[in-house]
Design a protein around this motif. Structure first.
Motif, PDB file in Angstrom:
ATOM      1  N   ASN A   2       0.687  -1.393  -0.440  1.00 56.56           N
ATOM      2  CA  ASN A   2       0.107   0.404   0.141  1.00 56.56           C
ATOM      3  C   ASN A   2       1.213   1.158  -0.053  1.00 56.56           C
ATOM      4  OD1 ASN A   2      -2.240  -1.497  -0.178  1.00 56.56           O
ATOM      5  ND2 ASN A   2      -2.007  -1.616   2.482  1.00 56.56           N
ATOM      6  N   LYS A   3       0.503   1.884  -1.026  1.00 63.14           N
ATOM      7  CA  LYS A   3       1.068   3.569  -0.527  1.00 63.14           C
ATOM      8  C   LYS A   3       0.557   4.381   0.230  1.00 63.14           C
ATOM      9  CE  LYS A   3       1.242   7.290  -3.908  1.00 63.14           C
ATOM     10  NZ  LYS A   3       1.107   8.478  -5.033  1.00 63.14           N
ATOM     11  N   ARG A   5       0.417   6.964   3.137  1.00 62.86           N
ATOM     12  CA  ARG A   5      -0.422   8.086   3.332  1.00 62.86           C
ATOM     13  C   ARG A   5      -0.743   8.879   4.491  1.00 62.86           C
ATOM     14  NH1 ARG A   5      -2.936   8.428  -2.070  1.00 62.86           N
ATOM     15  NH2 ARG A   5      -4.268  10.112  -0.873  1.00 62.86           N
ATOM     16  N   ASP A  10      -3.831  14.138   3.587  1.00 63.02           N
ATOM     17  CA  ASP A  10      -5.801  13.532   2.937  1.00 63.02           C
ATOM     18  C   ASP A  10      -7.021  14.671   3.104  1.00 63.02           C
ATOM     19  OD1 ASP A  10      -4.831  11.570   1.343  1.00 63.02           O
ATOM     20  OD2 ASP A  10      -4.906  10.433   2.435  1.00 63.02           O
ATOM     21  N   LEU A 282     -10.959  10.595   1.755  1.00 64.66           N
ATOM     22  CA  LEU A 282     -10.232   9.870   1.882  1.00 64.66           C
ATOM     23  C   LEU A 282      -9.555   9.689   0.320  1.00 64.66           C
ATOM     24  CD1 LEU A 282      -6.658   8.091   1.414  1.00 64.66           C
ATOM     25  CD2 LEU A 282      -7.827   6.454   1.932  1.00 64.66           C
ATOM     26  N   PHE A 283     -11.384   9.392   0.094  1.00 56.37           N
ATOM     27  CA  PHE A 283     -12.416   9.195  -1.747  1.00 56.37           C
ATOM     28  C   PHE A 283     -11.947  10.570  -1.718  1.00 56.37           C
ATOM     29  CE2 PHE A 283     -15.493   9.548  -4.055  1.00 56.37           C
ATOM     30  CZ  PHE A 283     -15.478   8.909  -5.321  1.00 56.37           C
ATOM     31  N   SER A 285     -10.055  12.540  -1.277  1.00 56.21           N
ATOM     32  CA  SER A 285      -8.930  13.503  -1.338  1.00 56.21           C
ATOM     33  C   SER A 285      -7.992  12.678  -2.684  1.00 56.21           C
ATOM     34  CB  SER A 285      -7.661  13.460  -0.651  1.00 56.21           C
ATOM     35  OG  SER A 285      -6.809  13.488  -0.090  1.00 56.21           O
ATOM     36  N   LYS A 286      -7.993  11.780  -3.052  1.00 55.09           N
ATOM     37  CA  LYS A 286      -7.499  10.673  -3.997  1.00 55.09           C
ATOM     38  C   LYS A 286      -7.805  10.807  -5.367  1.00 55.09           C
ATOM     39  CE  LYS A 286      -6.635   6.950  -1.591  1.00 55.09           C
ATOM     40  NZ  LYS A 286      -6.914   4.798  -1.929  1.00 55.09           N
ATOM     41  N   ASN A 287      -9.431  11.396  -5.518  1.00 52.29           N
ATOM     42  CA  ASN A 287      -9.867  12.371  -7.023  1.00 52.29           C
ATOM     43  C   ASN A 287     -10.105  13.904  -7.224  1.00 52.29           C
ATOM     44  OD1 ASN A 287     -11.032   9.692  -7.820  1.00 52.29           O
ATOM     45  ND2 ASN A 287     -11.323   9.637  -5.577  1.00 52.29           N
ATOM     46  N   SER A 288      -9.354  14.351  -5.920  1.00 50.17           N
ATOM     47  CA  SER A 288      -9.343  15.854  -6.369  1.00 50.17           C
ATOM     48  C   SER A 288      -9.031  16.943  -7.622  1.00 50.17           C
ATOM     49  CB  SER A 288      -9.038  16.177  -4.979  1.00 50.17           C
ATOM     50  OG  SER A 288      -6.573  16.272  -5.313  1.00 50.17           O
TER      51      SER A 288
END
Length: 320
Positions: A2-3, A5, A10, A282-283, A285-288
């Motif tokens: 896992n990367k 975080r 985030d 987190l969702f 943030s990942k797709n911001s």
């Protein structure tokens, strides 16, 4: 594997893109004091957006630019990552607008080939491309900055001149039509600050040291902001952050950096470690970055429909 975080980053990035959406909505609904207050004070989230990018990049790439080949590969990767989503957005927004003119009004676009080309090549056109252009400008600078962390003299010289230019921008109003030419200079200070905090945090023995550092910088920059706030009142200058944003001056940057530091601390609070809450931010943030473009098309749709549907004129409904 896992990367890695950073929960606080985030959280900050998710809050930042949410703030951007709110700002764009309230721009068309500055009808009450609370709307005007939120619209003005949420302007700081762009600082947070830039900070988060620099912080994460510094953690993963601070020692990855040992030769020209690796650096050029990284440039290519970042260019595609930053430019492609904008180009996709631009094509889709134009397609929706031209195909369904009753449901989309373009929201700042123009039915002109030169306008489209200027937008696509980041040399003018839509105002929305200033952010990806800024990310591209900072991308070019990033490898130099991380290498200069080991060459203090060069770094100090850059800090002196960029700080001096930012001070000039604080004292004198820069022509809005040409802000894209110089905006990278003051924004680069945010990038350098993010790199610095990322490197320091990576060597901290515990989170308490990190929190104390963030709190200290938050307080110091907020005091600096208050000083400029008083000066602006005495001189009659605008207290509207939007008027200090293109390009950003010290009044805007100090306010943004101070709240960014405070939100880094807030993001580590226990309530934001809840699994459900963490999954949400987190969702986001990942797709911001994608959300930044998608929301503009959706808002165009909602804003156009609001002309005939009164219920959609409520900013809260528009946000939902």
């Amino acid at each position: 594997m896992n990367k890695v975080r950073f929960d606080e980053v985030d959280f900050l990035r998710a809050f930042g893109i949410t703030g951007v959406v709110i700002i764009h909505i309230l721009t068309y609904s500055l009808t009450s004091p609370i709307y005007k207050f939120l619209w003005n004070n949420l302007q700081f989230v762009v600082v947070s957006f830039i900070f988060c990018s620099g912080f994460v990049l510094a953690y993963f790439y601070h020692d990855k630019f040992n030769n020209v080949s690796d650096t050029l590969k990284w440039y290519k990767k970042r260019f595609i990552r930053l430019a492609l989503p904008f180009w996709i957005y631009l094509c889709f927004h134009y397609a929706f607008w031209l195909t369904f003119p009753n449901f989309f009004q373009g929201l700042g676009l123009s039915k002109s080939v030169p306008y489209f080309l200027k937008s696509a090549f980041f040399i003018g056109g839509t105002n929305l491309n200033w952010l990806p252009l800024l990310f591209l400008q900072l991308t070019f600078l990033f490898p130099f900055f991380v290498n200069w962390t080991n060459k203090k003299k060069i770094l100090y010289v850059y800090l002196f001149f960029s700080g001096f230019i930012t001070l000039i921008l604080t004292i004198f109003q820069f022509p809005y039509n040409h802000y894209r030419l110089v905006m990278w200079v003051p924004w680069s200070l945010v990038l350098l600050f993010a790199i610095y905090l990322s490197i320091k945090q990576n060597s901290d023995v515990n989170s308490l040291i990190t929190k104390r550092r963030n709190l200290l910088f938050g307080i110091l920059t907020f005091v600096g902001f208050l000083f400029l706030y008083i000066l602006n009142i005495d001189s009659g200058k605008s207290l509207n952050f939007y008027n200090h944003k293109y390009p950003p001056d010290l009044f805007y940057l100090l306010f943004g950096v101070s709240l960014t530091c405070f939100f880094l601390i807030i993001g580590k609070m226990q309530i934001f470690q809840n699994n459900i809450i963490k999954k949400i931010y987190l969702f986001i943030s990942k797709n911001s970055y994608q959300i930044f473009f998608i929301h503009y098309i959706l808002f165009d749709f909602v804003l156009t429909l609001s002309k005939s549907l009164v219920v959609l004129r409520n900013p809260l409904i528009q946000f939902v």
